[in-house]
Design an enzyme around this catalytic site. Structure first.
Site, PDB file in Angstrom:
ATOM      1  N   MET A  76      63.798  42.139  52.439  1.00  0.00           N
ATOM      2  CA  MET A  76      62.683  41.020  52.977  1.00  0.00           C
ATOM      3  C   MET A  76      61.261  40.814  53.951  1.00  0.00           C
ATOM      4  SD  MET A  76      65.697  39.573  55.047  1.00  0.00           S
ATOM      5  CE  MET A  76      66.947  40.272  54.556  1.00  0.00           C
ATOM      6  N   CYS A  77      60.837  41.361  52.897  1.00  0.00           N
ATOM      7  CA  CYS A  77      58.929  41.154  52.426  1.00  0.00           C
ATOM      8  C   CYS A  77      58.422  40.020  52.086  1.00  0.00           C
ATOM      9  CB  CYS A  77      58.543  41.668  51.706  1.00  0.00           C
ATOM     10  SG  CYS A  77      58.578  43.930  52.140  1.00  0.00           S
ATOM     11  N   HIS A  78      57.689  39.225  52.664  1.00  0.00           N
ATOM     12  CA  HIS A  78      57.328  38.022  52.180  1.00  0.00           C
ATOM     13  C   HIS A  78      56.158  38.531  50.887  1.00  0.00           C
ATOM     14  CE1 HIS A  78      57.832  37.653  56.529  1.00  0.00           C
ATOM     15  NE2 HIS A  78      58.029  36.195  55.938  1.00  0.00           N
ATOM     16  N   MET A 113      53.934  47.539  53.752  1.00  0.00           N
ATOM     17  CA  MET A 113      54.722  48.272  52.558  1.00  0.00           C
ATOM     18  C   MET A 113      54.467  47.701  51.222  1.00  0.00           C
ATOM     19  SD  MET A 113      58.023  48.496  54.807  1.00  0.00           S
ATOM     20  CE  MET A 113      58.717  48.823  53.180  1.00  0.00           C
ATOM     21  N   GLU A 114      53.354  46.874  50.985  1.00  0.00           N
ATOM     22  CA  GLU A 114      52.353  47.616  49.586  1.00  0.00           C
ATOM     23  C   GLU A 114      52.116  48.204  49.706  1.00  0.00           C
ATOM     24  OE1 GLU A 114      53.882  43.021  50.636  1.00  0.00           O
ATOM     25  OE2 GLU A 114      53.217  44.619  51.938  1.00  0.00           O
ATOM     26  N   ASP A 128      57.573  61.587  36.350  1.00  0.00           N
ATOM     27  CA  ASP A 128      58.492  60.800  35.507  1.00  0.00           C
ATOM     28  C   ASP A 128      57.380  61.654  33.888  1.00  0.00           C
ATOM     29  OD1 ASP A 128      60.665  59.232  33.388  1.00  0.00           O
ATOM     30  OD2 ASP A 128      58.377  58.283  33.249  1.00  0.00           O
TER      31      ASP A 128
END
Length: 160
Positions: A76-78, A113-114, A128
């Protein structure tokens, strides 16, 4: 701040929030994470003695790339035109590597969110690159430290 959930439509189904009527403002978010590891692992990172290469350089690029692609992996992120991304690392002690990301845009929605995606991906990249020597590494906590701009106003977390 409203308690209303904005990502659901009248049928209680997920939706991408309509931001077309929102004002364009300067927005910034800063997120934090950490990786706890064996002292020998962190020493090798610090000294550049990891066989796969420069761990922090690779993790920094991974974090930047992840911030730019957040809208592709969080449903749902733009998609946002990011104007700045900065990933920083610090050594809290002999076992903790801290990761901080600052993300900026001038737009209609925030970049929390970014920033969170950037620190998470940078931490995962460290894991990793070092998992062959330390599978017991622990990532987290991960949190939003600060956010500025937008209708909901500024937010500053009291502590990490």
């Amino acid at each position: 701040m409203s308690d209303q959930l904005t990502h659901f439509n009248e049928q209680n189904r997920a939706r991408m929030v309509d931001i077309s009527e929102k004002d364009v403002t300067k927005r910034e978010a800063i997120a934090y994470s950490q990786i706890i590891m064996k002292p020998e692992t962190l020493a090798r990172i610090r000294e550049g003695r990891v066989e796969k290469g420069d761990v922090l350089a690779v993790a920094q690029v991974a974090g930047v790339m992840a911030a730019k692609k957040t809208w592709e992996i969080i449903p749902m992120c733009h998609p946002l035109p990011l104007t700045g991304i900065d990933i920083r690392f610090s050594f809290a002690n002999e076992t903790i590597l801290e990761v901080e990301a600052a993300v900026k845009t001038t737009g209609k929605t925030g970049v929390e969110m970014e920033a969170l995606t950037a620190v998470s991906t940078a931490a995962l990249t460290v894991y990793d690159m070092c998992k062959a020597m330390d599978k017991e590494m622990v990532i987290g906590p991960t949190s939003l430290l600060k956010k500025t701009g937008g209708k909901s106003g500024d937010f500053i977390r009291g502590e990490k």
